[in-house]
Write an enzyme that holds these catalytic residues in place. Structure first.
Site, short mmCIF file in Angstrom:
data_model
loop_
_atom_site.label_atom_id
_atom_site.label_comp_id
_atom_site.label_asym_id
_atom_site.label_seq_id
_atom_site.Cartn_x
_atom_site.Cartn_y
_atom_site.Cartn_z
N LYS A 1 -10.91 11.41 -5.87
CA LYS A 1 -9.57 10.83 -5.97
C LYS A 1 -8.97 10.92 -4.58
CE LYS A 1 -5.23 11.02 -8.56
NZ LYS A 1 -4.47 10.42 -7.51
N ARG B 1 -2.37 2.42 -19.32
CA ARG B 1 -2.96 3.76 -19.26
C ARG B 1 -3.65 3.96 -20.59
NH1 ARG B 1 -0.06 6.46 -15.13
NH2 ARG B 1 1.82 5.28 -14.71
P1 AMP Z 1 -1.83 8.88 -9.94
O1 AMP Z 1 -1.23 8.12 -8.80
O2 AMP Z 1 -1.65 10.35 -9.80
O3 AMP Z 1 -1.47 8.33 -11.30
O4 AMP Z 1 -3.43 8.71 -9.85
C1 AMP Z 1 -4.07 7.48 -10.00
C2 AMP Z 1 -4.23 6.82 -8.64
O5 AMP Z 1 -5.27 7.44 -7.88
C3 AMP Z 1 -4.70 5.39 -8.70
O6 AMP Z 1 -3.61 4.54 -8.96
C4 AMP Z 1 -5.26 5.17 -7.30
O7 AMP Z 1 -4.21 4.74 -6.44
C5 AMP Z 1 -5.70 6.55 -6.87
N1 AMP Z 1 -7.15 6.70 -6.67
C6 AMP Z 1 -7.70 7.41 -5.67
N2 AMP Z 1 -9.04 7.40 -5.75
C7 AMP Z 1 -9.37 6.65 -6.83
C8 AMP Z 1 -10.62 6.27 -7.45
N3 AMP Z 1 -11.80 6.67 -6.97
N4 AMP Z 1 -10.56 5.50 -8.57
C9 AMP Z 1 -9.38 5.10 -9.09
N5 AMP Z 1 -8.17 5.44 -8.54
C10 AMP Z 1 -8.16 6.20 -7.43
#
Ligand code: AMP
Length: 566
Positions: free
Chosen positions: A251, A419
């Site tokens: 991530k 989601r």
């Molecule tokens: P959050 O912003 O905490 O909801 O986490 C989801 C976000 O992580 C996504 O919207 C992407 O912007 C980010 N992200 C980073 N790495 C990845 C990955 N390998 N696959 C999907 N999302 C990712």
């Protein structure tokens, strides 16, 4: 159609909170509709969802227009606004009063409202404000009190009729299918919406028949909403929810980028809020030219910054300027370089891939992209059923200074804007939420006149419900890219009403908070209260749709309660 018919329906929707009843009201309205464009007005817009056009109208300008249309001085309208809080209701009062004294006035058509609203984003240069003012006051002059209320609310982006896109979808389904077909038709309508973000188009096609709707294709260049993630508690929970084997990916701590190339070779780049940031990222257009050989595609990715000298990766805050800055782009590209980490593909060479399982999409993507470190590469990935291997991968991600892992279901399709649990996120700081600030309190003593405590709200079907209060907590400028004073200045622009030391703030500023735990609570409208919330990050990259929903919070709460008791 008369605008009065539309505003009567707005009122009915506002007065009925049941989703079923709202669907029925909307369905009856759709039956009367000739052209689909009025549907945009139901969404508080004059354009489809994918359009980047904005009215660009401030509350102040609305007040001026109200004053011009009613002859009442601005200061008196401002006084009313402070008392009532909702500028729409103020408009209803002010214009309603005037109407009683006017015998003749033209009645307003939906067409006229749409036409005037559509002219607003086109205006530029000298005299823009004056021309905007005339377009608005022209509408208000012909409006009744109720019509004025909804015109003003549309202009300031706060319609308050509680209609989310799911309700519009259900209303279209209800209008055009019988009870046996409902489920199937709902899937088809949703898929068409996922591909187009345009309910008017869907309505027009649906009237010609469901087969027309099925023909709708993705269109590279039109942004589509991105698939969003839910939280996983730990690796075991992750496996349980997406199945074994699962795909684990780093991530990355950057910002989301949806990169499109259409068949004419035109590249467009969108953020997760669907803002078009193509001009800010000429470097990315270059990466694509050099490293992806395909006629047309849509790829989903995370851009991360790195230090141009040491080549070490940097946290999101360090590069957030790249999204906003419109000038001196070339200089910024050199100072704040980014690497694009591609993690999904939605479309390739004329064919939509969103219906394909993730396993297939990720393979197509990895075969297509020629990786090049510090420019463009595919996300670091491990497909495994083995928890030990996943654990090691998780530790590696954290050691490499990334936020944690994404855990993905190999068999699921890409579901735009939702989601749905096909992709989960796992981070060490589990007690983290994105919330929106909806209120504030002025401090005392040294902090007098400064907003120093903030009301935080979650999202619930288009409404925002309070869930806690955070006081200062905000870190210093270097870490956050924004000083406490700057946050104050920003929030002040959105103050809707003040009484005593308290202020009601329009939901605009999104923040990431961490907290100790959640409790049920009668104090807040959400029914929950966060204990010890602290603001750790401003989220300019996120939109209101990203604010944590009451359902997610309550599901999380229930899961944790279960764990405590069993
Ligand atoms: P959050 O912003 O905490 O909801 O986490 C989801 C976000 O992580 C996504 O919207 C992407 O912007 C980010 N992200 C980073 N790495 C990845 C990955 N390998 N696959 C999907 N999302 C990712």
């Amino acid at each position: 159609m008369r605008y009065s018919e539309l505003s009567d329906m707005y009122q009915e929707l506002e007065d009925n909170s049941s989703r079923l009843r709202k669907t029925e009201i909307l369905s009856n309205f759709l039956k009367k509709l000739n052209g689909g464009e009025s549907i945009y007005l139901l969404q508080g817009k004059a354009f489809p969802d994918y359009s980047e056009k904005e009215f660009g109208i401030s509350e102040r300008l609305c007040i001026k227009a109200l004053s011009k249309a009613s002859g009442i001085v601005g200061d008196r309208i401002i006084d009313d606004w402070k008392k009532i809080g909702d500028l729409g209701e103020v408009a209803e009062k002010v214009i309603g009063k005037k109407k009683q004294n006017t015998l003749f006035s033209k009645s307003l058509s939906v067409r006229k409202v749409l036409d005037n609203l559509r002219k607003l984003p086109e205006l530029e240069g000298k005299g823009t404000i004056g021309r905007k003012l005339s377009l608005i006051s022209e509408l208000l002059t012909s409006a009744s009190g109720k019509e004025a209320k909804y015109i003003i609310r549309t202009l300031i982006g706060d319609l308050r009729i509680g209609v989310a896109s799911g309700t519009i979808r259900d209303a279209i389904v209800q209008t055009y299918s019988n009870s046996d077909e409902k489920k199937e038709v709902s899937g088809i309508v949703q898929e068409a919406y996922d591909k187009t973000n345009d309910f008017a188009l869907i309505f027009e096609k649906m009237r010609k028949g469901i087969d027309e709707l099925k023909k709708i294709q993705l269109n590279p260049g039109h942004p589509i909403k991105l698939m969003l993630a839910l939280k996983a508690d730990n690796l075991e929970d992750g496996f349980k929810r997406v199945g074994r084997p699962a795909a684990f990916e780093y991530k990355y701590d950057g910002f989301r980028m949806l990169i499109n190339k259409d068949k004419k070779g035109k590249v467009k780049i969108f953020t997760r809020r669907l803002d078009n940031v193509t001009n800010q990222f000429p470097d990315v257009a270059g990466y694509i030219r050099d490293h992806i050989k395909a006629d047309s595609f849509i790829i989903d990715s995370e851009a991360i910054g790195y230090d141009p000298k040491s080549l070490k990766y940097r946290p999101f805050e360090a590069i957030s300027q790249r999204i906003k800055r419109k000038h001196n782009i070339e200089k910024l590209v050199k100072e704040l370089p980014i690497e694009v980490n591609v993690f999904d593909i939605l479309y390739l060479n004329g064919k939509s891939l969103i219906g394909e399982p993730f396993e297939k999409r990720t393979k197509i993507m990895r075969d297509l992209i020629k990786p090049y470190k510090h420019k463009i590469r595919c996300s670091h990935q491990l497909i495994t059923s083995d928890e030990k291997k996943a654990e090691k991968f998780y530790k590696d991600a954290l050691k490499d200074n990334q936020e944690g892992l994404m855990i993905k279901n190999l068999h699921s399709r890409y579901v735009p804007g939702a989601r749905v649990g096909h992709m989960l996120k796992l981070k060490p700081a589990e007690n983290e939420l994105d919330l929106v600030i909806t209120g504030g309190e002025y401090g005392k003593g040294k902090r007098a006149g400064i907003l120093s405590s903030f009301t935080l709200s979650c999202r619930d079907e288009g409404k925002f419900l309070e869930i806690g209060k955070a006081s200062t907590g905000l870190k210093e400028k270097e870490e956050l890219g924004l000083s406490f004073k700057e946050l104050n200045d920003r929030l002040r622009r959105f103050i809707v009403k003040e009484s005593g030391r308290g202020a009601v703030i329009k939901p605009k500023i999104i923040v990431t908070i961490i907290y100790q735990n959640i409790q049920r609570s009668p104090t807040y409208k959400s029914g929950f209260a966060l204990r010890f919330p602290r603001i750790v990050r401003l989220r300019d990259d996120k939109g209101l749709n990203d604010v944590a929903s009451l359902k997610e919070i309550s599901d999380d709460y229930v899961r944790h309660e279960l764990k405590v008791h069993y």
